[in-house]
Enzyme design. Structure first.
Site, PDB file in Angstrom:
ATOM      1  CB  SER A 120      -0.863   0.054   1.266  1.00 16.35           C
ATOM      2  OG  SER A 120      -1.621  -1.096   1.398  1.00 16.35           O
ATOM      3  CG  HIS A 140      -1.983  -0.451  -4.384  1.00 16.83           C
ATOM      4  ND1 HIS A 140      -2.329   0.840  -4.096  1.00 16.83           N
ATOM      5  CD2 HIS A 140      -2.331  -1.177  -3.291  1.00 16.83           C
ATOM      6  CE1 HIS A 140      -2.857   0.889  -2.888  1.00 16.83           C
ATOM      7  NE2 HIS A 140      -2.876  -0.312  -2.384  1.00 16.83           N
ATOM      8  CD  GLU A 152      -2.558   3.806  -6.652  1.00 17.59           C
ATOM      9  OE1 GLU A 152      -2.328   5.017  -6.736  1.00 17.59           O
ATOM     10  OE2 GLU A 152      -2.396   3.182  -5.579  1.00 17.59           O
ATOM     11  CG  ASN A 190      -3.301   4.049   0.541  1.00 15.18           C
ATOM     12  OD1 ASN A 190      -4.458   4.079   0.952  1.00 15.18           O
ATOM     13  ND2 ASN A 190      -2.700   2.916   0.207  1.00 15.18           N
TER      14      ASN A 190
HETATM   15  N1  LIG Z   1      -6.230  -4.856   3.233  1.00 18.47           N
HETATM   16  C1  LIG Z   1      -6.316  -3.894   2.325  1.00 18.47           C
HETATM   17  O1  LIG Z   1      -7.353  -3.192   2.203  1.00 18.47           O
HETATM   18  C2  LIG Z   1      -5.176  -3.653   1.382  1.00 18.47           C
HETATM   19  C3  LIG Z   1      -5.416  -2.940   0.196  1.00 18.47           C
HETATM   20  C4  LIG Z   1      -4.365  -2.764  -0.714  1.00 18.47           C
HETATM   21  C5  LIG Z   1      -3.104  -3.255  -0.412  1.00 18.47           C
HETATM   22  N2  LIG Z   1      -2.890  -3.928   0.767  1.00 18.47           N
HETATM   23  C6  LIG Z   1      -1.535  -4.467   1.006  1.00 18.47           C
HETATM   24  O2  LIG Z   1      -1.579  -5.858   0.695  1.00 18.47           O
HETATM   25  C7  LIG Z   1      -0.635  -6.562   1.525  1.00 18.47           C
HETATM   26  C8  LIG Z   1      -1.381  -7.648   2.284  1.00 18.47           C
HETATM   27  O3  LIG Z   1      -2.397  -7.064   3.074  1.00 18.47           O
HETATM   28  P1  LIG Z   1      -3.607  -7.927   3.671  1.00 18.47           P
HETATM   29  O4  LIG Z   1      -4.605  -6.951   4.152  1.00 18.47           O
HETATM   30  O5  LIG Z   1      -3.971  -8.999   2.703  1.00 18.47           O
HETATM   31  O6  LIG Z   1      -2.874  -8.606   4.924  1.00 18.47           O
HETATM   32  P2  LIG Z   1      -3.332  -9.900   5.747  1.00 18.47           P
HETATM   33  O7  LIG Z   1      -2.767  -9.726   7.107  1.00 18.47           O
HETATM   34  O8  LIG Z   1      -4.797 -10.158   5.571  1.00 18.47           O
HETATM   35  O9  LIG Z   1      -2.580 -11.095   4.990  1.00 18.47           O
HETATM   36  C9  LIG Z   1      -1.183 -11.231   4.975  1.00 18.47           C
HETATM   37  C10 LIG Z   1      -0.867 -12.711   4.798  1.00 18.47           C
HETATM   38  O10 LIG Z   1       0.537 -12.845   4.547  1.00 18.47           O
HETATM   39  C11 LIG Z   1       0.976 -13.984   5.240  1.00 18.47           C
HETATM   40  N3  LIG Z   1       2.415 -13.901   5.423  1.00 18.47           N
HETATM   41  C12 LIG Z   1       3.088 -13.131   6.318  1.00 18.47           C
HETATM   42  N4  LIG Z   1       4.418 -13.348   6.164  1.00 18.47           N
HETATM   43  C13 LIG Z   1       4.571 -14.264   5.167  1.00 18.47           C
HETATM   44  C14 LIG Z   1       5.685 -14.889   4.551  1.00 18.47           C
HETATM   45  N5  LIG Z   1       6.918 -14.620   4.949  1.00 18.47           N
HETATM   46  N6  LIG Z   1       5.453 -15.784   3.559  1.00 18.47           N
HETATM   47  C15 LIG Z   1       4.195 -16.066   3.143  1.00 18.47           C
HETATM   48  N7  LIG Z   1       3.093 -15.502   3.692  1.00 18.47           N
HETATM   49  C16 LIG Z   1       3.280 -14.602   4.684  1.00 18.47           C
HETATM   50  C17 LIG Z   1       0.187 -13.977   6.532  1.00 18.47           C
HETATM   51  O11 LIG Z   1       0.183 -15.266   7.155  1.00 18.47           O
HETATM   52  C18 LIG Z   1      -1.198 -13.549   6.043  1.00 18.47           C
HETATM   53  O12 LIG Z   1      -1.989 -14.668   5.668  1.00 18.47           O
HETATM   54  C19 LIG Z   1       0.016  -5.500   2.402  1.00 18.47           C
HETATM   55  O13 LIG Z   1       1.219  -5.101   1.799  1.00 18.47           O
HETATM   56  C20 LIG Z   1      -1.012  -4.375   2.413  1.00 18.47           C
HETATM   57  O14 LIG Z   1      -0.432  -3.126   2.658  1.00 18.47           O
HETATM   58  C21 LIG Z   1      -3.901  -4.149   1.661  1.00 18.47           C
END
Ligand SMILES: NC(=O)c1ccc[n+]([C@@H]2O[C@H](COP(=O)([O-])OP(=O)(O)OC[C@H]3O[C@@H](n4cnc5c(N)ncnc54)[C@H](O)[C@@H]3O)[C@@H](O)[C@H]2O)c1
Length: 283
Positions: A120, A140, A152, A190
């Protein structure tokens, strides 16, 4: 370059949605997370999302089966096929965790494989530096991935035109609308959204109006589908704070200082929907 095999790292909120969208468009997807329970939860999320699409007559039951059959799960990065054309990483928002994944992946997949991060807010240029800067890009997606149109596409300092073109076309083939963005803190989405949410929190902090009324102003007055405080609860207050800190540090500009109330709520564990309480309470 024709991409057929895709690896999605992280089976959480975003990774499961990204895996679903690729699998629904006939890519072979290897979905990787650290433990089988996280993968099972991710597959369950995908299955429920596909069920909702069946109910809306957007897909058939056969299409659901095909989508699920296109996804292979793994707890080890070295289960990813060498000829994977794209790695889409969606693990936790931590620069060191992401860098560690890319450094390992660099020796697992072929040199022409493109690395894409769903971060993000972390700099794509900094994530790209130690592996393959020309074949590294930000992809993104928005939450929920199967429903949201936008991707994005963030060009790091050294992202090649060829990489950009491949990812742009790939996004279109997924039915998404890609937008080209250059690598500055918060990208576009963002950089604009988070200061608005932060300002709504300042308005609450200063007693300008109640949380409910702040959201009502933005819903009825600006036609936003949900108020900024409800949206903050949905995103997670810890995520909002982390992004404000990236903006604040990245621009060294006080206009991005996170509201003290946001900091206090995160410290108190009031993270929004995921902790059942943020600006509002959830059952
Ligand atoms: N949630 C949102 O609205 C959103 C929107 C856009 C971008 N993002 C970005 O997307 C990414 C993920 O966010 P999310 O909300 O899905 O997080 P989340 O916490 O729901 O999921 C993250 C997952 O990654 C796994 N993980 C952690 N370390 C790991 C590793 N070393 N190897 C493999 N898996 C691993 C975790 O077990 C978890 O299942 C982040 O970078 C976040 O900034 C999130």
């Amino acid at each position: 370059m024709v991409i057929k095999n895709v690896a999605v790292i992280g089976a959480g909120t975003m990774g499961s949605g990204i895996a679903q969208v690729f699998a629904a468009n006939n890519f072979n997807v290897t979905l990787v997370d650290t433990e089988q329970t996280y993968l099972d939860k991710g597959i369950k999320t995908i299955s429920s999302s596909l069920d909702r699409l069946i109910k809306k007559n957007s897909i058939t039951a056969d299409q659901k089966d095909t989508t699920l059959k296109n996804i292979f799960t793994a707890t080890q990065l070295d289960s990813i096929p060498h000829d994977t054309g794209l790695v889409a990483e969606a693990i936790i928002e931590s620069k060191s965790a992401k860098l560690s994944i890319y450094n390992k992946l660099n020796d697992i997949v072929n040199q022409d494989c493109i690395f894409a991060s769903n971060t993000s807010s972390i700099s794509i240029t900094e994530l790209a530096a130690t592996t393959r800067p020309d074949r590294f890009i930000g992809m993104h997606f928005m939450n929920p991935v199967p429903m949201m149109q936008l991707v994005e596409i963030i060009r790091g300092y050294a992202t090649s035109d060829a990489t950009f073109d491949i990812i742009k076309q790939l996004s279109i083939s997924l039915g998404k609308t890609p937008v080209e963005v250059f690598d500055y803190p918060g990208f576009v989405a963002n950089r604009i959204l988070m200061p608005m949410i932060n300002e709504a929190i300042f308005a609450l902090f200063e007693g300008v109006a109640s949380a409910q009324d702040i959201d009502t102003v933005m819903k009825l007055g600006m036609n936003h589908p949900m108020g900024p405080l409800t949206l903050a609860d949905f995103i997670g207050l810890d995520v909002c704070l982390a992004i404000m800190e990236v903006l604040y540090d990245g621009f060294n500009d006080s206009k991005y200082r996170p509201c003290p109330l946001l900091k206090k709520m995160v410290a108190a564990g009031k993270l929004g929907r995921k902790s059942k309480e943020g600006f509002f309470k959830y059952d």
